[in-house]
Design a protein around this motif. Structure first.
Motif, mmCIF file in Angstrom:
data_model
loop_
_atom_site.group_PDB
_atom_site.id
_atom_site.type_symbol
_atom_site.label_atom_id
_atom_site.label_comp_id
_atom_site.label_asym_id
_atom_site.label_seq_id
_atom_site.Cartn_x
_atom_site.Cartn_y
_atom_site.Cartn_z
ATOM 1 N N ILE A 43 4.280 -3.522 -11.781
ATOM 2 C CA ILE A 43 5.137 -2.415 -12.230
ATOM 3 C C ILE A 43 6.435 -2.463 -11.444
ATOM 4 O O ILE A 43 6.423 -2.397 -10.202
ATOM 5 N N LEU A 44 7.547 -2.586 -12.151
ATOM 6 C CA LEU A 44 8.867 -2.547 -11.520
ATOM 7 C C LEU A 44 9.341 -1.101 -11.486
ATOM 8 O O LEU A 44 9.539 -0.478 -12.533
ATOM 9 N N GLY A 45 9.496 -0.582 -10.281
ATOM 10 C CA GLY A 45 9.880 0.810 -10.108
ATOM 11 C C GLY A 45 8.722 1.617 -9.578
ATOM 12 O O GLY A 45 7.595 1.530 -10.105
ATOM 13 N N GLY A 46 8.993 2.398 -8.545
ATOM 14 C CA GLY A 46 7.923 3.149 -7.899
ATOM 15 C C GLY A 46 8.097 4.650 -7.968
ATOM 16 O O GLY A 46 7.558 5.373 -7.129
ATOM 17 N N GLY A 47 8.836 5.137 -8.978
ATOM 18 C CA GLY A 47 9.099 6.567 -9.091
ATOM 19 C C GLY A 47 7.960 7.339 -9.730
ATOM 20 O O GLY A 47 6.823 6.856 -9.830
ATOM 21 N N GLN A 48 8.291 8.544 -10.214
ATOM 22 C CA GLN A 48 7.252 9.435 -10.735
ATOM 23 C C GLN A 48 6.595 8.905 -12.005
ATOM 24 O O GLN A 48 5.406 9.132 -12.234
ATOM 25 N N THR A 60 -3.184 -3.030 -9.457
ATOM 26 C CA THR A 60 -1.745 -2.851 -9.662
ATOM 27 C C THR A 60 -0.932 -3.281 -8.450
ATOM 28 O O THR A 60 -1.350 -3.119 -7.307
ATOM 29 N N SER A 61 0.253 -3.807 -8.750
ATOM 30 C CA SER A 61 1.223 -4.178 -7.727
ATOM 31 C C SER A 61 2.563 -3.580 -8.118
ATOM 32 O O SER A 61 3.001 -3.724 -9.270
ATOM 33 N N VAL A 62 3.216 -2.893 -7.188
ATOM 34 C CA VAL A 62 4.459 -2.168 -7.475
ATOM 35 C C VAL A 62 5.591 -2.690 -6.605
ATOM 36 O O VAL A 62 5.400 -2.956 -5.403
ATOM 37 N N LEU A 63 6.779 -2.812 -7.212
ATOM 38 C CA LEU A 63 7.995 -3.183 -6.482
ATOM 39 C C LEU A 63 8.989 -2.039 -6.562
ATOM 40 O O LEU A 63 9.303 -1.551 -7.650
ATOM 41 N N ASP A 64 9.498 -1.617 -5.404
ATOM 42 C CA ASP A 64 10.522 -0.571 -5.365
ATOM 43 C C ASP A 64 11.360 -0.736 -4.105
ATOM 44 O O ASP A 64 10.895 -1.306 -3.109
ATOM 45 N N ALA A 65 12.587 -0.217 -4.154
ATOM 46 C CA ALA A 65 13.507 -0.379 -3.030
ATOM 47 C C ALA A 65 13.297 0.649 -1.929
ATOM 48 O O ALA A 65 13.852 0.514 -0.837
ATOM 49 N N SER A 66 12.503 1.695 -2.211
ATOM 50 C CA SER A 66 12.317 2.768 -1.236
ATOM 51 C C SER A 66 10.937 2.716 -0.611
ATOM 52 O O SER A 66 9.923 2.669 -1.321
ATOM 53 N N ILE A 67 10.886 2.770 0.708
ATOM 54 C CA ILE A 67 9.624 2.793 1.428
ATOM 55 C C ILE A 67 8.845 4.073 1.141
ATOM 56 O O ILE A 67 7.628 4.147 1.314
ATOM 57 N N ASP A 68 9.564 5.116 0.665
ATOM 58 C CA ASP A 68 8.940 6.405 0.380
ATOM 59 C C ASP A 68 8.689 6.615 -1.110
ATOM 60 O O ASP A 68 8.520 7.753 -1.562
#
Length: 384
Positions: free
Chosen positions: A12-17, A33-41
């Motif tokens: 999943i590209l993007g770790g938002g809501q 699942t594996s997620v990529l996002d730019a924010s550690i939070d």
């Protein structure tokens, strides 16, 4: 392929809501699942099997992430499509495809796509730079009022402005953009279409959207829309035509205007789970998030009928508050019948930032709307 309790890996590209809510259902099905996002939070971090830090617009970050998954999807359009295309050539399944995403990422290309495929939409002019608009006005090629839209990177009301006078042009970013005719409409509607790789298609009921007048964000989503059945059928038919033209796999949320003459014009689309479908978690037989998984994994699509009338209220940061978030009076709304809050996990609030949503379900849609208003007036998203 066995997706459940297996070695299969969904990226999943993007770790938002949106990703976080998608993970509700991957966990239900025990899909890795594996997620990529730019924010550690990022909100997704708490619920995925693997979390990776990386810029979604960076070719190497997306490509290297995608090499290690079996199917790749996204919860935000702003991702590197060159990397997606390279992964597709190497056999990674990317849904929706890089071809679909390239068109949708750019509002000018999206509008041209509608024109080329005879899909009804508002008339528009395309500009390489915002600075060209003034010449078009002076030369008679463009008249006030119109809606200025940045071709790329607009979201949640940003990148959109109503232009009524020359003064309104001041301060616009000098970027590729469109100037779109203002439509005198009755309602803003949306239809979510699901399509799997076998071509099986299903639609959710038409929803009606009420917008915040200043932030240009959806305040309420009402399902079913309070419109005539003929108008609803017309909206679904248009949404299906858009879906067929894109030939996408996954969800496609089609936002539309209902004109005063009851015509349907496409505003824009999103190739992913969408704000207009959040109510489906509580109100539908199959939530939009489960349906997206079914579609991209080429599984049978679920039943999209509503079990009960549903209204979604967006929870956004209150004006004048920035910092560590507090959901004031949340206990009070939880006492109300049929009310379910969803908190997205963003620790920092700021004005109009999407922090959560609340769903209200009720057999009487008018009663649900009254409760939704009470919810909106009771809960406040503030800071310490």
């Amino acid at each position: 392929m066995n997706f459940f309790s297996s070695t299969f890996k969904l990226g999943i590209l993007g770790g938002g809501q949106l990703g976080k809510m998608l993970l509700y259902d991957t966990r239900k099905f025990d899909i890795y699942t594996s997620v990529l996002d730019a924010s550690i939070d990022a909100p997704c971090k708490v619920a995925c099997n693997e979390f990776h830090l990386g810029d979604l617009m960076d070719y190497d970050a997306v490509y290297n992430f995608g090499k290690h998954v079996d199917v790749l999807t996204f919860e935000i359009e702003n991702v590197n499509t060159d990397a997606l295309e390279a992964l597709e050539k190497e056999g990674v399944k990317v849904y929706p495809s890089s071809k679909t995403l390239r068109v949708i990422q750019n509002k000018a290309k999206q509008k041209l796509f509608y024109r080329d495929h005879d899909i009804p939409t508002a008339d528009f002019s395309r500009f390489a730079y915002s600075s060209e608009i003034l010449d078009a006005i002076h030369n008679g090629g463009l008249e006030f009022p119109f809606v200025w839209k940045s071709a790329q990177f607009g979201y949640d009301g940003t990148g959109v402005k109503i232009i009524r006078t020359e003064a309104d042009l001041e301060g616009l970013p000098n970027v590729e953009c469109i100037a779109e005719d203002m439509i005198p409409f009755k309602n803003e509607l949306a239809v979510i279409v699901a399509r799997n790789n076998q071509g099986e298609v299903s639609t959710y009921p038409v929803v009606e959207m009420e917008f915040h007048p200043e932030a240009n964000q959806v305040e309420y989503v009402i399902c079913p829309a309070r419109i005539d059945e003929k108008v609803a059928k017309k909206a679904i038919d248009v949404a299906l035509k858009v879906s067929k033209a894109f030939n996408h796999v996954g969800l496609l949320a089609v936002e539309m205007f209902q004109t005063k003459e009851d015509n349907i014009l496409v505003n824009e689309v999103a190739p992913r789970p969408h704000n207009s479908g959040h109510h489906t978690i509580e109100s539908s037989y199959t939530s939009q998030f489960e349906q997206h998984l079914r579609a991209i994994l080429n599984l049978p699509l679920g039943k999209t009928d509503s079990k009960v009338g549903g209204i979604m209220v967006n929870l956004v940061g209150a004006e004048g508050y920035t910092g560590n978030v507090i959901y004031q009076n949340i206990e009070d709304i939880m006492k109300m019948p049929g009310v379910t809050p969803h908190i997205y996990g963003k620790k920092q609030t700021r004005p109009f930032r999407k922090m959560g949503h609340v769903t209200i379900v009720n057999e009487d849609l008018n009663e649900a709307r009254k409760i939704a208003e009470e919810v909106k007036n009771t809960i406040k998203v503030i800071s310490q």
